[in-house]
Design an enzyme around this catalytic site. Structure first.
Site, mmCIF file in Angstrom:
data_model
loop_
_atom_site.group_PDB
_atom_site.id
_atom_site.type_symbol
_atom_site.label_atom_id
_atom_site.label_comp_id
_atom_site.label_asym_id
_atom_site.label_seq_id
_atom_site.Cartn_x
_atom_site.Cartn_y
_atom_site.Cartn_z
ATOM 1 C CB SER A 230 -0.880 0.018 1.259
ATOM 2 O OG SER A 230 -1.494 1.289 1.413
ATOM 3 C CE1 TYR A 243 -3.944 -2.644 5.514
ATOM 4 C CE2 TYR A 243 -3.242 -0.378 5.124
ATOM 5 C CZ TYR A 243 -3.737 -1.574 4.649
ATOM 6 O OH TYR A 243 -4.013 -1.723 3.305
HETATM 7 P P1 NAD Z 1 -11.252 -6.455 0.770
HETATM 8 O O1 NAD Z 1 -11.910 -6.315 2.078
HETATM 9 O O2 NAD Z 1 -12.106 -6.638 -0.418
HETATM 10 O O3 NAD Z 1 -10.185 -7.632 0.784
HETATM 11 C C1 NAD Z 1 -9.480 -8.027 1.937
HETATM 12 C C2 NAD Z 1 -9.707 -9.513 2.116
HETATM 13 O O4 NAD Z 1 -8.860 -9.992 3.154
HETATM 14 C C3 NAD Z 1 -11.116 -9.894 2.543
HETATM 15 O O5 NAD Z 1 -11.957 -10.073 1.441
HETATM 16 C C4 NAD Z 1 -10.890 -11.171 3.326
HETATM 17 O O6 NAD Z 1 -11.254 -12.293 2.551
HETATM 18 C C5 NAD Z 1 -9.389 -11.219 3.550
HETATM 19 N N1 NAD Z 1 -9.080 -11.490 4.953
HETATM 20 C C6 NAD Z 1 -9.002 -10.606 5.972
HETATM 21 N N2 NAD Z 1 -8.685 -11.251 7.116
HETATM 22 C C7 NAD Z 1 -8.551 -12.576 6.796
HETATM 23 C C8 NAD Z 1 -8.222 -13.739 7.529
HETATM 24 N N3 NAD Z 1 -7.942 -13.682 8.836
HETATM 25 N N4 NAD Z 1 -8.200 -14.925 6.869
HETATM 26 C C9 NAD Z 1 -8.478 -14.995 5.559
HETATM 27 N N5 NAD Z 1 -8.777 -13.918 4.803
HETATM 28 C C10 NAD Z 1 -8.803 -12.722 5.416
HETATM 29 O O7 NAD Z 1 -10.347 -5.149 0.604
HETATM 30 P P2 NAD Z 1 -9.220 -4.741 -0.446
HETATM 31 O O8 NAD Z 1 -9.044 -3.279 -0.262
HETATM 32 O O9 NAD Z 1 -9.487 -5.286 -1.782
HETATM 33 O O10 NAD Z 1 -7.927 -5.418 0.162
HETATM 34 C C11 NAD Z 1 -7.045 -6.188 -0.618
HETATM 35 C C12 NAD Z 1 -5.629 -5.750 -0.379
HETATM 36 O O11 NAD Z 1 -5.461 -4.413 -0.839
HETATM 37 C C13 NAD Z 1 -5.208 -5.735 1.085
HETATM 38 O O12 NAD Z 1 -3.890 -6.247 1.182
HETATM 39 C C14 NAD Z 1 -5.195 -4.270 1.429
HETATM 40 O O13 NAD Z 1 -4.310 -3.978 2.471
HETATM 41 C C15 NAD Z 1 -4.730 -3.695 0.122
HETATM 42 N N6 NAD Z 1 -4.941 -2.256 -0.050
HETATM 43 C C16 NAD Z 1 -6.192 -1.755 -0.074
HETATM 44 C C17 NAD Z 1 -6.356 -0.400 -0.241
HETATM 45 C C18 NAD Z 1 -7.725 0.210 -0.277
HETATM 46 O O14 NAD Z 1 -7.818 1.428 -0.212
HETATM 47 N N7 NAD Z 1 -8.788 -0.553 -0.364
HETATM 48 C C19 NAD Z 1 -5.254 0.442 -0.391
HETATM 49 C C20 NAD Z 1 -3.983 -0.123 -0.350
HETATM 50 C C21 NAD Z 1 -3.843 -1.486 -0.193
#
Ligand code: NAD
Ligand code: MG
Length: 338
Positions: A230, A243
Site C-alpha cells: 500500500s 496496518y
Molecule cells: P477487501 O476487504 O475486499 O479484501 C481483503 C480480504 O482480506 C477480505 O476479502 C478477506 O477475505 C481477507 N481477509 C481478511 N482477514 C482474513 C483472515 N484472517 N483470513 C483470511 N482472509 C482474510 O479489501 P481490499 O481493499 O481489496 O484489500 C485487498 C488488499 O489491498 C489488502 O492487502 C489491502 O491492504 C490492500 N490495499 C487496499 C487499499 C484500499 O484502499 N482498499 C489500499 C492499499 C492497499
C-alpha cells in the site's frame, strides 16, 4: 512506426492488453453522476475516457459494515471488472491462488486471471461466502476452473493446508497472490489492543510468510508471487499505525525474496495501491465519519475501483514481465508512491 509499435499502440488504445474497455465520456459521466460504478454497456471504438469522471467521486453515503464486510453491501457497489474486463490469453493454462479473492482488489485479479485463461483458487473468510460465490460463478463463466477454499489465514496450519489443497485441485501452482489483509483504524495507539495488533500482524505478515513457504515447493521457474502492499508504507496515516507497519514490511519482504528467488527463476513483486473502494474501508478500515470523503485527497479526486488494478496484477503474473522482479507497482490516483 514499425508494425510492432503500431500493434502496441493499438493494444494500448483499445485496452485489449487487459485494460477495461473504455466507455464513452457521456456514459461515464452519466453513470458516475447516478452514483453507479461506470461500466461499459457496449463495445465499439474506444474513446479517451476522462479518468476523473470514469467512476463515482466523493461524497459517498455514510456506511458501516461489520468486519470483514461484503462488496455486495457497498453503496455504490465497487467495480471489479465484472462487465468490462476482457482477456487475451495472457495467462493461458496458469494456476493461481489468490487470498482475499472474494472481494475488492483480489476479486478484480481473480476475474482478470480467469478471463486471461488461468484456473483460480480463492481464499476468504466463511462470513464472505456470498461474495465468494459470485467470484466462483464469474471464474466458471470465463470457462476456467474455480476452487473456493474458505478459512482463517491467521493460523499456520490452515495456510499450509490452503496451499496444498489449491495445488491439488488446480493440478499445480504457478501464481501466488498474497492479498488478504486486516485494516482497523484507531486514532490513538492507546486504543490498539494486543488482540488487534496480533490480528493485523498475523493476517498481513505471518500469513504471507506461511503461504509463501508452503507454495515454494510447487513453484517452478516462470512462476510469480505478487504481494499487495500500500502507499501507506511510504506515508503512514496517523490512524493506521499497525496496518502501515505491515505494509512497509511487505515491501521489504518482497524486495528481499525477489533477490533470493531470482536464482530459481521465480519473480516476486508488490502492488502498492492508493485509496480503493472496497469492503476493507467501511468495515473498520476507516473511521466512519471519514468514509464519505474517501479518496477525495487523491489528485484524481476519487478513489480507485478494483477493476483499475486488474491489468497490473495480470502484467506482474504474466511472462511479459519476465525482467520485472523486486518491484513495487503503484496505482494511487496521483499521490507519490515511493
Ligand atoms: P477487501 O476487504 O475486499 O479484501 C481483503 C480480504 O482480506 C477480505 O476479502 C478477506 O477475505 C481477507 N481477509 C481478511 N482477514 C482474513 C483472515 N484472517 N483470513 C483470511 N482472509 C482474510 O479489501 P481490499 O481493499 O481489496 O484489500 C485487498 C488488499 O489491498 C489488502 O492487502 C489491502 O491492504 C490492500 N490495499 C487496499 C487499499 C484500499 O484502499 N482498499 C489500499 C492499499 C492497499
Ligand atoms: Mg471480502
Amino acid at each position: 512506426m514499425t508494425d510492432e509499435q503500431r500493434s502496441l499502440a493499438r493494444r494500448l488504445v483499445l485496452g485489449a492488453a487487459g485494460a477495461a474497455v473504455p466507455l464513452t465520456l457521456a456514459q461515464a459521466q452519466g453513470q458516475a453522476q447516478q452514483g453507479q460504478p461506470a461500466t461499459p454497456t457496449q463495445t465499439g471504438p474506444a474513446v479517451l475516457a476522462d479518468p476523473r469522471q470514469k467512476y463515482p467521486r466523493p461524497p459517498f453515503p455514510r456506511q458501516e459494515q461489520p468486519w470483514p464486510g461484503l462488496a455486495s453491501r457497498m453503496d455504490p457497489k465497487p467495480d471489479h471488472g465484472e462487465t468490462s474486463y476482457r482477456g487475451s490469453n495472457r495467462l493461458a493454462g496458469r494456476r493461481a491462488l489468490i487470498t482475499g479473492g472474494d472481494s475488492g482488489i483480489g476479486r478484480a485479479a481473480a476475474i482478470a486471471y480467469a478471463r486471461e485463461g488461468a484456473d483460480v483458487a480463492i481464499n476468504y473468510l466463511e462470513a464472505e461466502e456470498e461474495d465468494a460465490r459470485e467470484v466462483v460463478r464469474l471464474i466458471r463463466e470465463a470457462g476456467r476452473k474455480a476452487v473456493a477454499i474458505p478459512g482463517d489465514l491467521r493460523q499456520e496450519e490452515f495456510c499450509a493446508r490452503l496451499v496444498e489443497q489449491a495445488a491439488r485441485d488446480l493440478g499445480g501452482l504457478d501464481i501466488l497472490v498474497n492479498n488478504a489483509a486486516r485494516q482497523t483504524a484507531q486514532t490513538s495507539i492507546a486504543d490498539i489492543t494486543t488482540e488487534q495488533f496480533d490480528s493485523t500482524m498475523k493476517t498481513n505478515l505471518y500469513a504471507l510468510f506461511w503461504l509463501t513457504k508452503a507454495a515454494l515447493p510447487h513453484l517452478r521457474p516462470g512462476s510469480a508471487i505478487i504481494n499487495t502492499a500500500s502507499v501507506v508504507a511510504y506515508d503512514p496515516p496517523a490512524a493506521l499505525f499497525d496496518y502501515s507497519g505491515t505494509k512497509a514490511a511487505i515491501i521489504a519482504f518482497t524486495r528481499s525474496l525477489a533477490k533470493q528467488l531470482a536464482a530459481q527463476g521465480i519473480r516476486v513483486n508488490a502492488v502498492a495501491p492508493g485509496p480503493f473502494w472496497t469492503p476493507l474501508q467501511p468495515s473498520g478500515g476507516q473511521q466512519p465519519e471519514a468514509l464519505p470523503q474517501f479518496g477525495a485527497e487523491a489528485p484524481m479526486g476519487r478513489p480507485g475501483q478494483p477493476a483499475e488494478l486488474a491489468p497490473t496484477f495480470v502484467l506482474l503474473a504474466s511472462a511479459e514481465a519476465s525482467y520485472t522482479t523486486g518491484d513495487v507497482q503503484g496505482a494511487t490516483g496521483g499521490r507519490p508512491s515511493s
